[in-house]
Design an enzyme around this catalytic site. Sequence first.
Site, mmCIF file in Angstrom:
data_model
loop_
_atom_site.group_PDB
_atom_site.id
_atom_site.type_symbol
_atom_site.label_atom_id
_atom_site.label_comp_id
_atom_site.label_asym_id
_atom_site.label_seq_id
_atom_site.Cartn_x
_atom_site.Cartn_y
_atom_site.Cartn_z
ATOM 1 N N THR A 200 0.793 -1.221 0.000
ATOM 2 C CA THR A 200 0.000 0.000 0.000
ATOM 3 C C THR A 200 0.820 1.264 0.000
ATOM 4 O O THR A 200 1.040 1.909 1.017
ATOM 5 C CB THR A 200 -0.929 0.029 1.199
ATOM 6 O OG1 THR A 200 -1.580 -1.205 1.220
ATOM 7 C CG2 THR A 200 -1.953 1.116 1.068
ATOM 8 N N GLU A 280 3.302 3.891 10.648
ATOM 9 C CA GLU A 280 2.510 4.608 11.648
ATOM 10 C C GLU A 280 2.646 3.967 13.018
ATOM 11 O O GLU A 280 2.347 2.794 13.203
ATOM 12 C CB GLU A 280 1.036 4.621 11.230
ATOM 13 C CG GLU A 280 0.775 5.597 10.086
ATOM 14 C CD GLU A 280 -0.651 5.568 9.587
ATOM 15 O OE1 GLU A 280 -1.393 4.677 9.987
ATOM 16 O OE2 GLU A 280 -0.993 6.452 8.777
ATOM 17 N N ASN A 399 -4.525 6.678 13.726
ATOM 18 C CA ASN A 399 -5.597 6.220 12.856
ATOM 19 C C ASN A 399 -6.994 6.455 13.406
ATOM 20 O O ASN A 399 -7.978 6.098 12.776
ATOM 21 C CB ASN A 399 -5.386 4.740 12.528
ATOM 22 C CG ASN A 399 -4.247 4.585 11.548
ATOM 23 O OD1 ASN A 399 -4.324 5.058 10.431
ATOM 24 N ND2 ASN A 399 -3.158 3.964 11.999
ATOM 25 N N SER A 404 -7.838 9.820 7.575
ATOM 26 C CA SER A 404 -6.657 9.714 6.713
ATOM 27 C C SER A 404 -6.842 8.532 5.790
ATOM 28 O O SER A 404 -7.741 7.750 5.945
ATOM 29 C CB SER A 404 -5.392 9.559 7.553
ATOM 30 O OG SER A 404 -5.423 8.347 8.282
#
Lengths: 404, 404
Positions: A200, A280, A399, A404
């Site tokens: 991704t 993240e 998240n 986002s």
Amino acid sequence: MTGVASSARLVRSQGVTAPAGFRAAGIAAGIKGSGALDLALVFNEGPDYAAAGVFTRNQVKAAPVLWSQQVLSTGRLRAVILNSGGANACTGPGGFHDTHATAEAVAAALSEWGTETGAIEVAVCSTGLIGDRLPMDKVLAGVREVVHEMAGGLAGGENAARAIMTTDTVPKQVALHHPRNWTVGAMAKGAGMVAPSLATMLGVLTTDAVADATALDHALRRASALTFDRLDIDGSCSTNDTVLLLSSGASGITPDQADLDDAVLRVCDDLCAQLQADAEGVTKRIRITVTGAPRDDDAVAVARVIARDSLVKTALFGSDPNWGRVLAAVGMAPVRIDPNRITVSFNGSAVCVDGVGVPGARQVDLSGTDIDITVELGLGDGRGAVRTTDLSYAYVRENSAYSS
Amino acid sequence: MTGVASSARLVRSQGVTAPAGFRAAGIAAGIKGSGALDLALVFNEGPDYAAAGVFTRNQVKAAPVLWSQQVLSTGRLRAVILNSGGANACTGPGGFHDTHATAEAVAAALSEWGTETGAIEVAVCSTGLIGDRLPMDKVLAGVREVVHEMAGGLAGGENAARAIMTTDTVPKQVALHHPRNWTVGAMAKGAGMVAPSLATMLGVLTTDAVADATALDHALRRASALTFDRLDIDGSCSTNDTVLLLSSGASGITPDQADLDDAVLRVCDDLCAQLQADAEGVTKRIRITVTGAPRDDDAVAVARVIARDSLVKTALFGSDPNWGRVLAAVGMAPVRIDPNRITVSFNGSAVCVDGVGVPGARQVDLSGTDIDITVELGLGDGRGAVRTTDLSYAYVRENSAYSS
């Protein structure tokens, strides 16, 4: 990595403009509300324009993916335009029209600047929130500006790498200088929603080697399968994954396929390490290696199930050598295993042998940033590795706190 | 639930001892370091001893699962002994011997108390940390004590429900009183490591209905498939999942199969709701319903992919109607879908129609505790639902701060 000329140098201070024949730029077009860089251009000055690409396997594909898959069928690209600040996914026919209009605008601006270009020679990549239309007035004005900016100089590679960042905290780029005087450069973004099917991400690789589209395609598919496809941050796969490889042929050197394959693999592997390190909420860099599987594919499948297990990932965030959670994950893999033959090691220390814990297993020190988990299945010669990260408070914060 | 006699009452203040012919007890045997209750016994006084069970599909099975699967092959059980404080999984032949010795000790103590019992009539369930041997001196002393305790009275159902708790914050039990004067009682535990394959839990159901092992098996398998198998908290599946159903026949009433099926389904559904509400770190109770799939199985598969997606779960923790993440998850389901036919609703408000966002989608209020997500695929008549929870800071804390 094996088979790579050991004298080839990897340099992280350089990116897509390291090879001869490429220009790039990155600007703030106002697509992001923050005013940060959000529009990048990579331009191939030739003399060759061969290109290859790999794309998300998600059935829900963003408009720029549908567009770029189509233009790549020609095996030829002059330019790639990339925006952050919006994925242009789930935006319907209007969103596809926006992508097409963006490619047309790039072609027109490049033609105006002196390089006759058609929209069919321009790939488009977008990243950001799914579901909103792009602010096309800003995108189209930005296209004219970024072409103008690129025309002004050669130092735009790092700006381009910055302009594709979303939740990334650092730009990711690398260049490999081959001793035979050809170069591969690259940039990438990707921090969350990273999973099987290209991890991704967006990525652009450039090379001044002489290589046709078939050679590029071979090198890129092989490298992606061994690197991006084996990076699994959170099991989520985006609608926008795209990695492109463009060659200008400007070095005049034609490497053999094995050398090209290895160079591209090494660049992709380095980008993967950068993506993992900036994932993240990451506090641990984890590599899960599975050996003794019936086949290599089985090994990767088992490693992936472990890499996606929330209980394994939270335990590692807590530096807890909770190997039982690894065993429980292995038992759910889509591969026939024998529980009594599984041996697990954490950072080289055996914690479980033949399916049973060993004394001292709970005392293994996992307080460092890098954690190696090895699982031997005792069934065959298949092996494979997957990179992942831990599941931390920061991942949840990033998240949940904003769209986002 | 459809088809259930509407006059049947569900009572959460009662559990496994609600039906006639069952006794239970729960004690602190010292298996847990905390001194909390950790050993439970459920005893069937007869006159019938029919039983059925469903077990984890994890290939790595704990010793008590291997044991109980074997004893259940007779379709007959007199007692179930359950411990928390240790899963007795990945403990090798020694761990299996411990399970066997526990069943033998229960049989001996019950025989001493006056009910001639063989170890083959005693199921064993364990829950807790994977990989450690149980403190058998404490377990065996506890077995004698719990049989003695049970002999003293009938009020042990809630203590038994408390004794199987691990990270559960409340005991889970329920009883259904059928208007035709038979009853189903139940208890369960399970809070994390909850996923497909029985929702990673222990559960014991009891009934005083007259029903043979085949009838019980039919009712339990059907109910599990529709309830526990569709609760997915964290995608992780344990080594110890076990749900047992015992009948004493003490009511003298023989319900028809449909009535028995519906009663067991309703009890399992209520236990599922209790497990979801007490899941580790839960702040949202989420139900994902997929309609318009080619087949019901496909609908459940799509719902499960959404339920397991970390980005969907963190967004919902943040009350963020980020429907694009739902679309991205749907696109990765192992079912052929048409992205342009997907319609998504949050709490009844359409946020995406035919694959494209609708105005106002980002303003849908998800601040409440219960969130309903409906995904219509527009492909057929298949439908199915999965329950899940959000991914919160508390989930990360519970699963990283200590071994569990």
